[in-house]
Design a protein around this motif. Structure first.
Motif, PDB file in Angstrom:
ATOM      1  N   UNK A 122       0.816  -1.203   0.000  1.00  0.00           N
ATOM      2  CA  UNK A 122       0.000   0.000   0.000  1.00  0.00           C
ATOM      3  C   UNK A 122       0.851   1.254   0.000  1.00  0.00           C
ATOM      4  N   UNK A 125       1.601   3.112  -3.142  1.00  0.00           N
ATOM      5  CA  UNK A 125       0.535   3.761  -3.888  1.00  0.00           C
ATOM      6  C   UNK A 125      -0.054   4.959  -3.161  1.00  0.00           C
TER       7      UNK A 125
ATOM      8  N   UNK B   1     -14.729  14.168  -7.297  1.00  0.00           N
ATOM      9  CA  UNK B   1     -14.474  12.775  -6.954  1.00  0.00           C
ATOM     10  C   UNK B   1     -15.555  12.262  -6.013  1.00  0.00           C
ATOM     11  N   UNK B   2     -15.818  13.032  -4.967  1.00  0.00           N
ATOM     12  CA  UNK B   2     -16.826  12.588  -4.009  1.00  0.00           C
ATOM     13  C   UNK B   2     -18.146  13.254  -4.367  1.00  0.00           C
ATOM     14  N   UNK B   9     -28.980   7.213  -0.580  1.00  0.00           N
ATOM     15  CA  UNK B   9     -29.188   6.736   0.787  1.00  0.00           C
ATOM     16  C   UNK B   9     -30.570   7.094   1.320  1.00  0.00           C
ATOM     17  N   UNK B  63     -21.702   9.666  -2.005  1.00  0.00           N
ATOM     18  CA  UNK B  63     -20.430   9.658  -1.280  1.00  0.00           C
ATOM     19  C   UNK B  63     -19.408   8.706  -1.890  1.00  0.00           C
ATOM     20  N   UNK B  66     -21.810   4.352  -1.763  1.00  0.00           N
ATOM     21  CA  UNK B  66     -23.146   3.759  -1.706  1.00  0.00           C
ATOM     22  C   UNK B  66     -23.779   3.901  -3.070  1.00  0.00           C
ATOM     23  N   UNK B 125     -14.991  -1.508   3.302  1.00  0.00           N
ATOM     24  CA  UNK B 125     -15.048  -0.941   4.649  1.00  0.00           C
ATOM     25  C   UNK B 125     -16.492  -0.670   5.059  1.00  0.00           C
ATOM     26  N   UNK B 126     -17.261  -0.115   4.119  1.00  0.00           N
ATOM     27  CA  UNK B 126     -18.658   0.193   4.421  1.00  0.00           C
ATOM     28  C   UNK B 126     -19.456  -1.105   4.550  1.00  0.00           C
ATOM     29  N   UNK B 177      -6.785  -5.008   0.852  1.00  0.00           N
ATOM     30  CA  UNK B 177      -6.303  -3.631   0.841  1.00  0.00           C
ATOM     31  C   UNK B 177      -4.788  -3.603   0.696  1.00  0.00           C
ATOM     32  N   UNK B 180      -4.092  -4.474  -3.095  1.00  0.00           N
ATOM     33  CA  UNK B 180      -4.601  -3.605  -4.154  1.00  0.00           C
ATOM     34  C   UNK B 180      -4.544  -2.131  -3.781  1.00  0.00           C
ATOM     35  N   UNK B 181      -4.352  -1.819  -2.496  1.00  0.00           N
ATOM     36  CA  UNK B 181      -4.256  -0.425  -2.098  1.00  0.00           C
ATOM     37  C   UNK B 181      -5.580   0.301  -2.029  1.00  0.00           C
ATOM     38  N   UNK B 182      -6.681  -0.452  -1.975  1.00  0.00           N
ATOM     39  CA  UNK B 182      -7.968   0.221  -1.915  1.00  0.00           C
ATOM     40  C   UNK B 182      -8.996  -0.713  -1.305  1.00  0.00           C
ATOM     41  N   UNK B 183     -10.025  -0.120  -0.705  1.00  0.00           N
ATOM     42  CA  UNK B 183     -11.124  -0.960  -0.243  1.00  0.00           C
ATOM     43  C   UNK B 183     -12.330  -0.822  -1.169  1.00  0.00           C
TER      44      UNK B 183
END
Lengths: 170, 479
Positions: A122, A125, B1-2, B9, B63, B66, B125-126, B177, B180-183
């Protein structure tokens, strides 16, 4: 090298937690384990999390634990009684559990032995988010929804605890 | 982005708001004041249903984590149906059992929020937070009859094992994570597809741990140990709620994670899930035959049904995805109806859930006996009911992907399961009732709930095309 010291402290601490017969010693060992963990966080360049770990877990929560254990005056576990009655001491359960634990250890060893060339975790990145200000920014932008959902989670936990623990109405 | 749009929701907000209102209403209620608290819950659920229908085909996201795609909206509608029926059955039983209404409905509504979020979340994570929200609510509901030892024991077992399963899930998320560096499911999917990671041991470990976490919530073998105890110890209405709602939500998230971001690795995980699905179908059925408590028997039956759902997931084709959605709707209506009947036949002192308690039910409660018969036939998969179409659809998906073995195991185990469903029917119609406590008369609301679920079961069984089209439209927008 430091990694092994901290990791060792954490693992040995948590082993002591489950093997101690006196609950007070268990709680103290858990605190030691938390210190090991927070050392690991420092190595991961996450000083804020490390400090929070100490203040909240090792400090506040464990003190509460200790109070509860002492106030309830939990008796020392009687070793002989424990050996006889505890399901973990049934021979079948020990054998199957032992086999499963061995399997898990083998799998872990296999996975670790093949990750040598992996690299590039991680950290490559993502720039490390270490300062409190940066952490706050991330928390209220990228992770805002998760942060808000946590409030519902905590609300449920609170309502649930009250339901299960309150005195019966007459 | 967000994107800070709240559109996606809104259904969850409706239900969460209803939960807060219910909680406040209970707080301001006088000691002996009567309040239609269940009605408030239904208003919130209906609002969420309306919002879900309005969001149809819009593909709203909020967000960045979702989504309100048609897949999750379909699951939302199933969950809302589960919620409304549960409230209708609860209206009678919680008063009888002395369960505090405000807290009960509030926890249930928050649990539904968690379930809806399970289906809608697109970030691991969510999904984890949703899983915990849902699980905490269900632990509390399981143990809500504190004066009953069995209920408390069930809640405690469920809580301990559930906490372990959650930690497995979280560990899996951490591994994914790390690699891949992401959730975020999208990012994970892109990274896995781009780098052909299927041989990477870290990712295999992560996927394996995720399977453990999900399989626990679906009650799939070998992670099913908690469910007979939890289902038997919980009040019957709650059992109905958790055997349908939790399963629907967990399967929805399972499908989303494994058929979207982990789809490139299907050759790695499909054999594992094949084994789990087959073992779940067989064990759920075979052990179910030996049970003498009706609740316990239906617990094993719902384990088996989890296996059928997983068969659809293993198939992994479009038919399979649509089949899972249809199966969830059919199973939810049927199982809730069956547990509704059990709940209504109980008394405060005794659950009346032994098989022998159903002897001669046709003579004392002819309407309930007939309703129960339809629900059991649907669980067994007999033709005029929803269960038949659902099973047929799942098995044809499995055959479509070339999993003949799985389809054969499924058909054989549902043939065996017919034995224990029919045994109850025979009990109800052909044996005489000896002296047993007679439950209180059943209220109109509860009856309406039962009739509603029966109508749904027959509608899905006789005229399934509309809902099948609906399910197919739901999956066409994603994956």
């Amino acid at each position: 090298m430091l990694f092994y010291a901290f990791a060792g402290a954490a693992v040995i601490g948590s082993l002591l937690v489950v093997t101690q017969k006196n609950p007070v010693y268990s709680v103290l060992a858990l605190i030691a384990s938390f210190f090991g963990l927070s050392g690991l966080y420092v190595l991961l360049e996450a000083p804020f999390v490390a400090v929070v770990q100490i203040i909240i877990y090792a400090g506040a929560i464990m003190v509460l634990f200790l109070f509860v254990v002492m106030l309830l005056n939990v008796p020392r576990e009687d070793a002989a009684e424990w050996d006889r009655a505890h399901p973990l001491y049934r021979p079948m359960a020990v054998r199957i559990g032992g086999a499963l634990a061995l399997l898990l250890a083998l799998e872990l060893a296999w996975a670790l032995s093949r990750t040598a060339g992996l690299g590039g975790g991680v950290a490559d990145q993502h720039p490390a988010v270490s300062s409190v200000a940066e952490l706050g920014r991330v928390l209220f932008t990228d992770y805002m929804f998760a942060f808000e959902v946590t409030s519902i989670l905590i609300l449920i936990a609170m309502v649930g605890a009250v339901i299960l623990a309150k005195k019966k109405e007459e | 982005m967000i994107s800070s749009s709240f559109d996606a929701i809104i259904p969850m907000l409706c239900v969460a708001l209803a939960g807060l209102v219910v909680l406040l209403a209970e707080a301001f209620r006088g000691r002996d004041e009567k309040m239609p608290i269940g009605g408030l819950a239904i208003i919130g659920l209906v609002g969420a249903g309306a919002a879900s229908i309005l969001l149809w085909n819009r593909n709203a996201t909020s967000f960045g984590v979702v989504t309100a795609d048609n897949f999750s909206l379909f699951v939302n509608l199933v969950l809302i149906g589960v919620g409304i029926l549960t409230v209708m059955f609860s209206s009678q039983t919680i008063e009888r059992d002395g369960i505090p209404a405000g807290e009960y409905y509030a926890v249930m509504l928050f649990g539904i929020v968690g379930m809806m979020l399970m289906g809608q979340a697109t970030d691991l994570l969510v999904i984890f937070l949703a899983l915990e929200t849902m699980s905490l609510a269900v632990y509390v509901l399981t143990g809500i009859r504190r004066e009953q030892q069995q209920s408390t024991e069930a809640a405690f077992k469920y809580f301990l094992l559930g906490a372990f399963a959650s930690s497995f899930f979280l560990y899996g998320v951490a591994f994914l994570y790390g690699v891949t560096g992401s959730t975020s499911l999208d990012r994970i999917g892109t990274v896995i597809a781009a780098q052909s990671m299927s041989g990477n041991p870290m990712i295999l470990l992560g996927v394996g741990l995720l399977i453990v976490g999900f399989a626990f919530k679906v009650a799939a073998v070998p992670f099913h140990m908690w469910s007979p105890d939890a289902y038997e110890g919980a009040p019957a209405v709650v059992t109905g709620f958790m055997s349908t709602g939790v399963k629907a939500a967990a399967v929805a998230a399972f499908v989303r994670v494994f058929l979207s971001s982990l789809e490139p690795m299907i050759t790695d995980w499909a054999p594992v899930l094949w084994l789990i699905a087959a073992a779940t179908m067989v064990l759920g059925t075979v052990v179910g035959v030996a049970q003498t408590s009706l609740k316990r028997m239906l617990a094993y039956s719902s384990i088996a049904h989890g296996g059928y759902l997983l068969a659809g997931l293993v198939a992994g084709n479009d038919v399979g995805k649509a089949a899972i959605l249809f199966y969830l709707a059919a199973y939810a209506l049927t199982n809730l109806g069956a547990f509704g009947v059990i709940a209504l036949l109980g008394t405060r002192e005794r659950a009346n859930d032994d098989l022998r308690d159903y002897a001669g039910l046709f003579k004392s409660h002819p309407a309930l006996a007939v309703l129960m018969t339809f629900f059991l036939l649907s669980l067994g998969g007999f033709p005029p009911t929803a269960g038949f179409i659902a099973k047929w659809y799942v098995f044809s998906a499995a055959i479509g992907s070339g999993y003949y073995g799985l389809a054969i195991i499924g058909v054989l185990s549902s043939v065996v399961s017919v034995f224990f469903y029919l045994r109850i029917v025979v009990m109800m119609f052909m044996t005489d009732r000896d002296a047993r406590p007679v439950p209180a008369p059943i209220t109109t609301v509860a009856y309406a709930g039962l009739v509603l679920s029966l109508a749904g079961v027959l509608y899905l069984g006789v005229l399934p095309t509309a809902v099948i089209d609906f399910a197919q439209a739901s999956i066409s927008t994603i994956f």
